[in-house]
Design a protein around this motif. Structure first.
Motif, PDB file in Angstrom:
ATOM      1  N   ILE A   2     -18.151   9.833 -90.388  1.00 20.87           N
ATOM      2  CA  ILE A   2     -18.896  10.347 -91.543  1.00 20.87           C
ATOM      3  C   ILE A   2     -19.288   9.203 -92.480  1.00 20.87           C
ATOM      4  N   ILE A   3     -18.352   8.276 -92.718  1.00 23.14           N
ATOM      5  CA  ILE A   3     -18.614   7.161 -93.621  1.00 23.14           C
ATOM      6  C   ILE A   3     -19.775   6.300 -93.126  1.00 23.14           C
ATOM      7  N   PHE A   4     -19.793   5.998 -91.836  1.00 16.30           N
ATOM      8  CA  PHE A   4     -20.799   5.071 -91.310  1.00 16.30           C
ATOM      9  C   PHE A   4     -22.093   5.748 -90.852  1.00 16.30           C
ATOM     10  N   HIS A   5     -22.015   7.014 -90.478  1.00 12.54           N
ATOM     11  CA  HIS A   5     -23.215   7.668 -89.944  1.00 12.54           C
ATOM     12  C   HIS A   5     -23.725   8.825 -90.801  1.00 12.54           C
ATOM     13  N   GLY A   6     -22.946   9.206 -91.811  1.00 11.63           N
ATOM     14  CA  GLY A   6     -23.369  10.318 -92.658  1.00 11.63           C
ATOM     15  C   GLY A   6     -22.930  11.653 -92.078  1.00 11.63           C
ATOM     16  N   LYS A   7     -22.534  12.558 -92.939  1.00  8.08           N
ATOM     17  CA  LYS A   7     -22.001  13.839 -92.488  1.00  8.08           C
ATOM     18  C   LYS A   7     -23.006  14.638 -91.664  1.00  8.08           C
ATOM     19  N   SER A   8     -24.291  14.531 -92.014  1.00  4.87           N
ATOM     20  CA  SER A   8     -25.313  15.302 -91.314  1.00  4.87           C
ATOM     21  C   SER A   8     -25.501  14.840 -89.864  1.00  4.87           C
ATOM     22  N   ASN A   9     -25.058  13.618 -89.563  1.00  4.20           N
ATOM     23  CA  ASN A   9     -25.222  13.077 -88.210  1.00  4.20           C
ATOM     24  C   ASN A   9     -23.943  13.134 -87.388  1.00  4.20           C
ATOM     25  N   VAL A  10     -22.922  13.757 -87.942  1.00  2.00           N
ATOM     26  CA  VAL A  10     -21.624  13.801 -87.275  1.00  2.00           C
ATOM     27  C   VAL A  10     -21.277  15.233 -86.893  1.00  2.00           C
ATOM     28  N   THR A  11     -20.818  15.417 -85.663  1.00  4.30           N
ATOM     29  CA  THR A  11     -20.379  16.734 -85.195  1.00  4.30           C
ATOM     30  C   THR A  11     -18.882  16.687 -84.895  1.00  4.30           C
ATOM     31  N   LEU A  12     -18.342  17.824 -84.495  1.00  4.95           N
ATOM     32  CA  LEU A  12     -16.917  17.884 -84.163  1.00  4.95           C
ATOM     33  C   LEU A  12     -16.585  17.050 -82.932  1.00  4.95           C
ATOM     34  N   LYS A  13     -17.609  16.623 -82.188  1.00  6.82           N
ATOM     35  CA  LYS A  13     -17.368  15.749 -81.038  1.00  6.82           C
ATOM     36  C   LYS A  13     -16.770  14.422 -81.477  1.00  6.82           C
ATOM     37  N   SER A  14     -16.986  14.080 -82.753  1.00 10.44           N
ATOM     38  CA  SER A  14     -16.436  12.831 -83.268  1.00 10.44           C
ATOM     39  C   SER A  14     -14.918  12.893 -83.406  1.00 10.44           C
ATOM     40  N   LEU A  15     -14.349  14.077 -83.265  1.00  4.71           N
ATOM     41  CA  LEU A  15     -12.893  14.205 -83.252  1.00  4.71           C
ATOM     42  C   LEU A  15     -12.314  13.728 -81.925  1.00  4.71           C
ATOM     43  N   LEU A  16     -13.183  13.576 -80.913  1.00  4.77           N
ATOM     44  CA  LEU A  16     -12.780  13.106 -79.585  1.00  4.77           C
ATOM     45  C   LEU A  16     -11.726  14.003 -78.946  1.00  4.77           C
ATOM     46  N   ILE A  17     -11.901  15.301 -79.107  1.00  7.21           N
ATOM     47  CA  ILE A  17     -10.962  16.262 -78.516  1.00  7.21           C
ATOM     48  C   ILE A  17     -11.709  17.100 -77.491  1.00  7.21           C
ATOM     49  N   SER A  18     -11.452  16.824 -76.229  1.00  9.43           N
ATOM     50  CA  SER A  18     -12.083  17.565 -75.138  1.00  9.43           C
ATOM     51  C   SER A  18     -11.071  18.501 -74.505  1.00  9.43           C
ATOM     52  N   GLN A  19     -11.539  19.392 -73.634  1.00 11.74           N
ATOM     53  CA  GLN A  19     -10.628  20.296 -72.934  1.00 11.74           C
ATOM     54  C   GLN A  19      -9.644  19.525 -72.065  1.00 11.74           C
ATOM     55  N   GLN A  20     -10.131  18.465 -71.411  1.00 11.91           N
ATOM     56  CA  GLN A  20      -9.253  17.657 -70.569  1.00 11.91           C
ATOM     57  C   GLN A  20      -8.182  16.962 -71.409  1.00 11.91           C
ATOM     58  N   TYR A  21      -8.588  16.518 -72.602  1.00 11.45           N
ATOM     59  CA  TYR A  21      -7.638  15.850 -73.492  1.00 11.45           C
ATOM     60  C   TYR A  21      -6.560  16.827 -73.954  1.00 11.45           C
ATOM     61  N   ILE A  22      -6.974  18.023 -74.342  1.00 12.48           N
ATOM     62  CA  ILE A  22      -6.015  19.037 -74.783  1.00 12.48           C
ATOM     63  C   ILE A  22      -5.043  19.371 -73.658  1.00 12.48           C
TER      64      ILE A  22
END
Length: 219
Positions: free
Chosen positions: A55-75
């Protein structure tokens, strides 16, 4: 008060039986509480800071929950690692008492986290979670700071961090599994990503020859 006395005695016997059969006393022992809480905070800090820095570097409007880096395989991987921990705590509780191993894992979790976040902060807007197939204005080749030591410090940090979480839990199976899976992921990802980097930056070839990738056995 015979009924009350009998009830209390029954409850005491039940708790004694639970104690003999692992249950809450084992699950919330000092060892388990410390190791599981360290795991929880390590995961929370890692993913929360990833999202915040995006969010800091790309702005909130350009960030999605994918930036949490949590995938089904990871879970799934994390669930299996916790399952391994609980099973070994039940059948081999002494395995979790190797504090020098657990503390070394905790230290490496911190090291991996620091390397990863230094990579993000150093690259700034040039750091993205997705491979860029098209060159954008803010996309620049970063060769200073941690990038002068390894080409992909973000990957280095994540490899160390992910494996270290399992060392911290004294999980032998997951330690090996995380090492193999994460290494294999970067082994495939780095050549693919660097194909585009060579297209974007003419000097990348020289940079790649001079600086190692940061992932063992990956040129």
């Amino acid at each position: 008060m015979p009924f009350l006395t009998t009830h209390i005695n029954t409850q005491v016997a039940a708790f004694q039986l639970m104690d003999d059969n692992f249950s809450f006393s084992e699950l919330f022992s000092h060892t388990a509480s410390r190791q599981l809480s360290q795991m929880f905070f390590a995961v929370l800090l890692f993913h929360g800071s990833e999202y915040l820095l995006a969010i800091i570097f790309h702005g909130k409007s350009n960030v999605t929950l994918k930036s949490l880096l949590i995938s089904q395989q990871y879970i799934l991987a994390m669930i299996l690692s916790i399952l391994e921990y609980l099973l070994e705590l039940y059948f081999f509780p002494e395995l979790k008492e190797h504090w020098w191993i657990s503390n070394f894992g905790l230290l490496m979790v911190v090291v991996g986290e620091v390397i990863r976040k230094l990579a993000i902060i150093t690259a700034g807007r040039a750091f993205t979670h997705l491979i860029q197939r098209y060159h954008e204005e803010h996309h620049k080749l970063v060769t200073h700071g941690v990038y002068s030591i390894v080409r992909h410090p973000g990957y280095t940090g994540f490899l160390i961090w992910s494996v270290a979480t399992q060392v911290m839990l004294c999980n032998p199976v997951s330690t090996v599994a995380f090492t193999v899976v994460v290494w294999n992921f970067f082994h495939r990802r780095i050549p693919y990503e660097e194909y585009f980097l060579r297209q974007f930056f003419g000097e990348y070839e020289e940079f790649a020859k001079r600086v190692p990738s940061g992932i063992p056995f990956v040129k």
